[in-house]
Design a protein around this motif. Structure first.
Motif, PDB file in Angstrom:
ATOM      1  N   ASP A  10       0.974  -1.286  -0.089  1.00 51.62           N
ATOM      2  CA  ASP A  10       0.118  -0.062  -0.014  1.00 51.62           C
ATOM      3  C   ASP A  10       0.941   1.074   0.108  1.00 51.62           C
ATOM      4  O   ASP A  10       1.806   1.296   0.689  1.00 51.62           O
ATOM      5  CB  ASP A  10      -0.930   0.045   1.203  1.00 51.62           C
ATOM      6  N   ASP A  11       0.599   2.185  -0.750  1.00 51.94           N
ATOM      7  CA  ASP A  11       1.542   3.531  -0.840  1.00 51.94           C
ATOM      8  C   ASP A  11       1.113   4.429   0.306  1.00 51.94           C
ATOM      9  O   ASP A  11       1.893   5.379   0.335  1.00 51.94           O
ATOM     10  CB  ASP A  11       1.080   4.126  -2.180  1.00 51.94           C
ATOM     11  N   HIS A  12       0.091   4.133   1.119  1.00 58.06           N
ATOM     12  CA  HIS A  12      -0.013   5.273   2.393  1.00 58.06           C
ATOM     13  C   HIS A  12       0.516   4.539   3.596  1.00 58.06           C
ATOM     14  O   HIS A  12      -0.006   3.635   3.948  1.00 58.06           O
ATOM     15  CB  HIS A  12      -1.550   5.464   2.376  1.00 58.06           C
ATOM     16  N   GLU A  13       1.362   5.082   4.179  1.00 52.01           N
ATOM     17  CA  GLU A  13       2.159   4.755   5.387  1.00 52.01           C
ATOM     18  C   GLU A  13       1.291   4.443   6.502  1.00 52.01           C
ATOM     19  O   GLU A  13       1.162   3.505   7.121  1.00 52.01           O
ATOM     20  CB  GLU A  13       3.112   5.916   5.749  1.00 52.01           C
ATOM     21  N   MET A  14       0.043   5.363   6.834  1.00 54.91           N
ATOM     22  CA  MET A  14      -0.875   4.971   7.615  1.00 54.91           C
ATOM     23  C   MET A  14      -1.606   3.897   7.666  1.00 54.91           C
ATOM     24  O   MET A  14      -1.906   3.156   8.337  1.00 54.91           O
ATOM     25  CB  MET A  14      -1.608   6.261   7.948  1.00 54.91           C
ATOM     26  N   ILE A  15      -2.063   3.637   6.232  1.00 58.20           N
ATOM     27  CA  ILE A  15      -2.808   2.175   6.206  1.00 58.20           C
ATOM     28  C   ILE A  15      -1.767   1.131   6.410  1.00 58.20           C
ATOM     29  O   ILE A  15      -2.491   0.050   7.064  1.00 58.20           O
ATOM     30  CB  ILE A  15      -3.170   2.296   4.476  1.00 58.20           C
ATOM     31  N   ARG A  16      -0.657   1.133   6.008  1.00 54.29           N
ATOM     32  CA  ARG A  16       0.208   0.053   6.261  1.00 54.29           C
ATOM     33  C   ARG A  16       0.541  -0.122   7.718  1.00 54.29           C
ATOM     34  O   ARG A  16       0.483  -1.137   8.140  1.00 54.29           O
ATOM     35  CB  ARG A  16       1.730   0.412   5.623  1.00 54.29           C
ATOM     36  N   GLN A  17       0.640   1.010   8.755  1.00 55.46           N
ATOM     37  CA  GLN A  17       0.702   0.715   9.818  1.00 55.46           C
ATOM     38  C   GLN A  17      -0.447   0.297  10.541  1.00 55.46           C
ATOM     39  O   GLN A  17      -0.378  -0.520  11.339  1.00 55.46           O
ATOM     40  CB  GLN A  17       1.222   2.051  10.406  1.00 55.46           C
ATOM     41  N   GLY A  18      -1.685   0.500   9.902  1.00 54.51           N
ATOM     42  CA  GLY A  18      -2.864  -0.017  10.827  1.00 54.51           C
ATOM     43  C   GLY A  18      -3.010  -1.526  10.125  1.00 54.51           C
ATOM     44  O   GLY A  18      -3.460  -2.221  11.266  1.00 54.51           O
ATOM     45  N   LEU A  19      -2.656  -1.951   8.981  1.00 54.22           N
ATOM     46  CA  LEU A  19      -2.802  -3.262   8.652  1.00 54.22           C
ATOM     47  C   LEU A  19      -1.690  -4.183   9.355  1.00 54.22           C
ATOM     48  O   LEU A  19      -1.974  -5.176   9.877  1.00 54.22           O
ATOM     49  CB  LEU A  19      -2.291  -3.487   7.247  1.00 54.22           C
ATOM     50  N   ILE A  20      -0.426  -3.468   9.627  1.00 50.24           N
ATOM     51  CA  ILE A  20       0.564  -4.211  10.655  1.00 50.24           C
ATOM     52  C   ILE A  20      -0.130  -4.537  11.972  1.00 50.24           C
ATOM     53  O   ILE A  20       0.200  -5.629  12.503  1.00 50.24           O
ATOM     54  CB  ILE A  20       1.684  -3.418  10.517  1.00 50.24           C
ATOM     55  N   ARG A  21      -0.741  -3.496  12.318  1.00 51.93           N
ATOM     56  CA  ARG A  21      -1.146  -3.540  13.907  1.00 51.93           C
ATOM     57  C   ARG A  21      -2.252  -4.756  13.930  1.00 51.93           C
ATOM     58  O   ARG A  21      -2.219  -5.359  14.815  1.00 51.93           O
ATOM     59  CB  ARG A  21      -2.041  -2.254  14.275  1.00 51.93           C
ATOM     60  N   ILE A  22      -3.323  -4.835  12.944  1.00 53.34           N
ATOM     61  CA  ILE A  22      -4.300  -5.692  12.758  1.00 53.34           C
ATOM     62  C   ILE A  22      -3.698  -7.104  12.671  1.00 53.34           C
ATOM     63  O   ILE A  22      -3.888  -8.219  13.589  1.00 53.34           O
ATOM     64  CB  ILE A  22      -5.322  -5.420  11.811  1.00 53.34           C
ATOM     65  N   ILE A  23      -2.709  -7.191  11.635  1.00 50.52           N
ATOM     66  CA  ILE A  23      -2.158  -8.350  11.351  1.00 50.52           C
ATOM     67  C   ILE A  23      -1.302  -9.131  12.480  1.00 50.52           C
ATOM     68  O   ILE A  23      -1.279 -10.272  12.945  1.00 50.52           O
ATOM     69  CB  ILE A  23      -1.452  -8.476   9.921  1.00 50.52           C
ATOM     70  N   SER A  24      -0.457  -8.197  12.918  1.00 44.40           N
ATOM     71  CA  SER A  24       0.532  -8.791  14.209  1.00 44.40           C
ATOM     72  C   SER A  24      -0.306  -9.289  15.294  1.00 44.40           C
ATOM     73  O   SER A  24       0.322  -9.744  16.228  1.00 44.40           O
ATOM     74  CB  SER A  24       1.611  -7.575  14.342  1.00 44.40           C
ATOM     75  N   GLY A  25      -1.646  -8.769  15.512  1.00 50.16           N
ATOM     76  CA  GLY A  25      -2.163  -8.863  16.649  1.00 50.16           C
ATOM     77  C   GLY A  25      -2.839 -10.666  16.580  1.00 50.16           C
ATOM     78  O   GLY A  25      -3.662 -10.959  17.664  1.00 50.16           O
ATOM     79  N   GLN A  26      -2.773 -11.121  15.504  1.00 49.67           N
ATOM     80  CA  GLN A  26      -3.301 -12.443  15.156  1.00 49.67           C
ATOM     81  C   GLN A  26      -2.105 -13.406  15.779  1.00 49.67           C
ATOM     82  O   GLN A  26      -0.865 -13.296  15.208  1.00 49.67           O
ATOM     83  CB  GLN A  26      -3.715 -12.741  13.697  1.00 49.67           C
ATOM     84  N   PRO A  27      -2.425 -14.828  16.480  1.00 51.88           N
ATOM     85  CA  PRO A  27      -1.279 -15.363  16.680  1.00 51.88           C
ATOM     86  C   PRO A  27      -0.734 -16.349  15.437  1.00 51.88           C
ATOM     87  O   PRO A  27      -1.513 -16.807  14.646  1.00 51.88           O
ATOM     88  CB  PRO A  27      -2.023 -16.605  17.553  1.00 51.88           C
ATOM     89  N   GLY A  28       0.676 -16.195  15.318  1.00 57.96           N
ATOM     90  CA  GLY A  28       1.248 -17.121  14.339  1.00 57.96           C
ATOM     91  C   GLY A  28       1.253 -16.012  12.834  1.00 57.96           C
ATOM     92  O   GLY A  28       1.879 -16.547  11.970  1.00 57.96           O
TER      93      GLY A  28
END
Length: 132
Positions: A10-28
């Protein structure tokens, strides 16, 4: 699903950071890389060999549809979930023809992203509620 390696494009930093937060919160689930445009997404897919790419449709240089097409042609084991603000039925058809297995509107990502990633990782289709 024990472990899942995910590339975010994604070309938007804020979107990438939000996605990282959601994804990283999932086990594994691990974010193995970030791309800021379609060309970089294709390059990182080759280098990192993720299980799945969360791909923005609208990016500079090479859009998400063409990046999806290239990834699925060259690396068919990698699944692609497209994330977009566009709710055009025609666009969704084209994205699916390009090889994406799922499509989520950015406005629905908060409630649908985890389910969408799980479905696509299991090689099942997923479409945002307003599209399906």
């Amino acid at each position: 699903m024990n472990s899942l390696r995910i590339l975010i494009a994604d070309d938007h930093e804020m979107i990438r950071q939000g996605l990282i937060r959601i994804i990283s919160g999932q086990p594994g689930w691990i974010v193995c890389g970030e791309a800021v445009n379609g060309r970089q997404a294709v390059q990182l897919a080759h280098e990192l060999k993720p299980d799945l790419v969360v791909m923005d449709y609208t990016m500079p240089g090479l859009n998400g549809m063409e990046a999806t097409r290239q990834i699925r042609k060259e690396l068919p084991q990698i699944e692609v979930l497209v994330l977009s603000m566009h709710d055009s039925e025609e666009l969704v058809r084209e994205i699916i023809q390009a090889g994406a297995r799922g499509y989520v509107l950015k406005s629905d990502a908060g409630q649908s992203l985890v389910s969408a990633i799980k479905s696509v990782a299991e090689k099942k289709s997923f479409f945002t509620p307003r599209i399906s």
